[in-house]
Design a protein around this motif. Structure first.
Motif, short mmCIF file in Angstrom:
data_model
loop_
_atom_site.label_atom_id
_atom_site.label_comp_id
_atom_site.label_asym_id
_atom_site.label_seq_id
_atom_site.Cartn_x
_atom_site.Cartn_y
_atom_site.Cartn_z
N UNK A 20 36.31 38.42 40.46
CA UNK A 20 36.42 38.23 41.92
C UNK A 20 35.05 38.18 42.60
N UNK A 21 34.01 38.69 41.95
CA UNK A 21 32.66 38.65 42.53
C UNK A 21 32.02 37.27 42.43
N UNK A 22 32.58 36.40 41.60
CA UNK A 22 31.95 35.12 41.33
C UNK A 22 32.38 34.05 42.33
N UNK A 23 31.43 33.27 42.85
CA UNK A 23 31.79 32.15 43.74
C UNK A 23 32.53 31.04 43.00
N UNK A 24 32.53 31.08 41.67
CA UNK A 24 33.21 30.05 40.88
C UNK A 24 34.72 30.27 40.85
N UNK A 25 35.17 31.48 41.23
CA UNK A 25 36.61 31.77 41.23
C UNK A 25 37.19 31.51 42.61
N UNK A 26 38.10 30.54 42.68
CA UNK A 26 38.75 30.23 43.95
C UNK A 26 39.98 31.10 44.17
N UNK A 27 40.80 31.22 43.11
CA UNK A 27 42.02 32.02 43.21
C UNK A 27 42.24 32.71 41.87
N UNK A 28 42.46 34.02 41.90
CA UNK A 28 42.69 34.79 40.68
C UNK A 28 44.13 35.30 40.66
N UNK A 29 44.81 35.05 39.54
CA UNK A 29 46.14 35.59 39.29
C UNK A 29 46.04 36.54 38.10
N UNK A 30 46.81 37.62 38.14
CA UNK A 30 46.81 38.59 37.04
C UNK A 30 48.25 38.81 36.59
N UNK A 31 48.51 38.60 35.29
CA UNK A 31 49.87 38.74 34.77
C UNK A 31 49.91 39.79 33.65
N UNK A 32 50.60 40.93 33.85
CA UNK A 32 51.29 41.30 35.08
C UNK A 32 50.44 42.12 36.05
N UNK A 33 49.25 42.58 35.60
CA UNK A 33 48.39 43.38 36.48
C UNK A 33 48.88 44.80 36.66
N UNK A 34 48.21 45.55 37.55
CA UNK A 34 48.61 46.92 37.85
C UNK A 34 48.30 47.20 39.32
N UNK A 35 48.43 48.44 39.74
CA UNK A 35 48.25 48.77 41.16
C UNK A 35 46.82 48.52 41.64
N UNK A 36 45.85 48.48 40.72
CA UNK A 36 44.47 48.25 41.10
C UNK A 36 44.07 46.78 41.14
N UNK A 37 44.64 45.98 40.26
CA UNK A 37 44.23 44.57 40.18
C UNK A 37 44.59 43.77 41.41
N UNK A 38 45.61 44.21 42.15
CA UNK A 38 46.06 43.45 43.32
C UNK A 38 44.99 43.39 44.42
N UNK A 39 43.97 44.25 44.33
CA UNK A 39 42.88 44.20 45.30
C UNK A 39 41.97 43.00 45.09
N UNK A 40 42.08 42.37 43.92
CA UNK A 40 41.16 41.28 43.57
C UNK A 40 41.85 39.95 43.33
N UNK A 41 43.16 39.95 43.36
CA UNK A 41 43.90 38.72 43.13
C UNK A 41 45.38 38.96 43.35
N UNK A 42 46.19 38.04 42.85
CA UNK A 42 47.64 38.14 43.02
C UNK A 42 48.30 38.52 41.70
N UNK A 43 48.97 39.66 41.67
CA UNK A 43 49.72 40.05 40.49
C UNK A 43 50.95 39.17 40.33
N UNK A 44 51.22 38.77 39.10
CA UNK A 44 52.34 37.88 38.80
C UNK A 44 53.20 38.53 37.72
#
Length: 436
Positions: A20-44
């Motif tokens: 999420x710190x990189x300007x090269x990332x436009x949209x980040x999805x995390x599958x399935x992620x956890x309660x912390x990852x949702x701060x940096x992208x969309x949990x799926x």
């Protein structure tokens, strides 16, 4: 670019934070992620081995790169599935195909690979239930302690170090005849015990080139003083002071280079990370095991030390252009302390509310979620054995550990447990080996 990150542990939270710190990332999805990852992208809500659902999601959301955190989807062939489908074969994958993932998926395969390519490792033999008696005879000839390894994936718990021949024979039979580790122990590797100091070296490979990343030392056993059963990892530190330039030169020449050449000889187009578990035995490196992804919790200590753009590194792996990547490192030390559920690695309870996650005043400590979830009222609760990884930073290891433990002591849930001695062996080593 749009990126899909696969996994739900502390390693994946750290990846999400860094991506999420990189300007090269436009949209980040995390599958399935956890309660912390949702701060940096969309949990799926996609399971890590639901490849069909994953592919459909990538097509619908114009995903250009998939970054695979855990080993299971790699061993089960995620890359192969994507490359076999015209809709997804263009998507860059960070993680090897099924053939390369055998380095972790089968201890027997990896030991044969090391033997074939002259990579220093412990002497061994592999046995099945049809060769139990030969195995027992082999065990009785071994010096103590005896190391037993389940051939397949066993969630980091398939390695036993037995202090007596009697215990080794009993555990060996339990693994092969009673499926102690399920299908993972259909074969068992009996291995010579290597003594020394362990560390982990991480390598990014793109099929044509490789980059050696910062090393780390982790702590596997549940109890202080390296006591009790093995876990997935209770903490980590990076850098490792005994991994000096001379030692790392040996690692590069004797282990990383022949591993890379061996993969090419085997026609394995390896694009991903290799985590090499090493033993420093009298200043010489020996391979304990290969893993085909970054480590957990080592990632939580290593990634904060990478100063250069992390998505550029991932893109270099996926597209085969690591040659142009310039690795830059921060000059601080990282120390990670893992906070676990009471009872782990045995039976433990989930669903415990966690307090103290905000308002720290300790801005050099990072909180990485692993086994967490949100309850119906939106509160963070425990949802696994390893719940949080707290990474402190400092100018030296003492300062990094103080940073981590200050933060650990601000966080609480019912039954929380953590080791109090992470890094103490390294501090002792530094005292003994420091130049006057």
């Amino acid at each position: 670019m749009n990126i899909l990150l696969i996994g739900s542990g502390g390693r994946e939270h750290t990846f999400a934070w860094k991506i999420a710190q990189s300007p090269l990332c436009e949209k980040l999805y995390i599958a399935p992620g956890n309660a912390g990852t949702k701060a940096f992208g969309e949990n799926v809500a996609i399971h890590v081995t639901d490849f069909v659902k994953m592919q459909d999601f990538c097509v619908a959301n114009h995903v250009e790169m998939v970054v695979v955190g855990p080993e299971e989807p790699l061993v089960k062939g995620l890359r192969d599935h994507f490359q076999a489908d015209d809709r997804t074969k263009h998507i860059g994958i960070v993680g090897p195909g099924k053939a390369g993932a055998e380095l972790e998926g089968s201890k027997d395969f990896s030991k044969k690979f090391m033997k074939k390519y002259g990579i220093p490792t412990a002497a061994y033999e592999t046995f099945t239930k049809e060769t139990v008696e030969e195995g027992i005879s082999y065990i009785r000839k071994q010096q103590l302690p005896v190391v037993l390894k389940a051939d397949g994936l066993a969630a980091g718990k398939g390695v036993l170090i037995c202090p007596s021949h009697k215990e080794a024979e009993s555990e060996f039979k339990s693994m092969l005849l009673e499926a102690k580790f399920g299908a993972a122990s259909q074969k068992v590797v009996v291995e010579e015990f290597l003594s020394g100091i362990e560390l982990s070296v991480f390598v990014a490979l793109d099929g044509s080139d490789y980059v050696i990343l910062p090393e780390a030392k982790d702590y596997k056993r549940i109890g202080d003083g390296d006591t009790g059963p093995n876990t997935g990892g209770m903490g980590a530190v990076s850098p490792v002071p005994f991994a000096d330039a001379d030692f790392m030169q040996k690692v590069s020449e004797r282990i990383v280079s022949p591993t890379f050449k061996g993969l090419k000889e085997e026609n394995i187009d390896y694009k991903g990370f290799i985590f090499i578990g090493l033993m420093n035995q009298g200043g010489d490196p020996f391979v304990i095991e290969y893993n085909v992804r970054m480590g957990d919790p080592e990632t939580q200590a290593v990634l904060p030390r990478i100063k250069s753009d992390f998505v550029s590194l991932l893109e270099g792996i996926a597209k085969g252009n690591l040659r142009t990547y310039q690795l830059e490192l921060e000059d601080f030390v990282s120390a990670t302390v893992v906070m676990v559920a009471g009872g782990y690695p045995g039976d433990y309870e989930k669903g415990k509310p966690i307090t103290g996650l905000t308002n720290t005043g300790n801005d050099r400590a990072l909180v990485f979620h692993a086994g967490t979830a949100l309850n119906q009222s939106g509160q963070v609760i425990s949802n696994g054995g390893r719940v949080l990884g707290i990474t402190g930073q400092g100018n030296d290891l003492s300062a990094a550990l103080n940073s981590a433990y200050r933060r650990v002591n601000q966080i609480h849930w019912e039954g929380v447990n953590f080791r109090k001695d992470i890094g103490q062996d390294i501090l002792q080593w530094e005292k003994t080996n420091v130049n006057d």
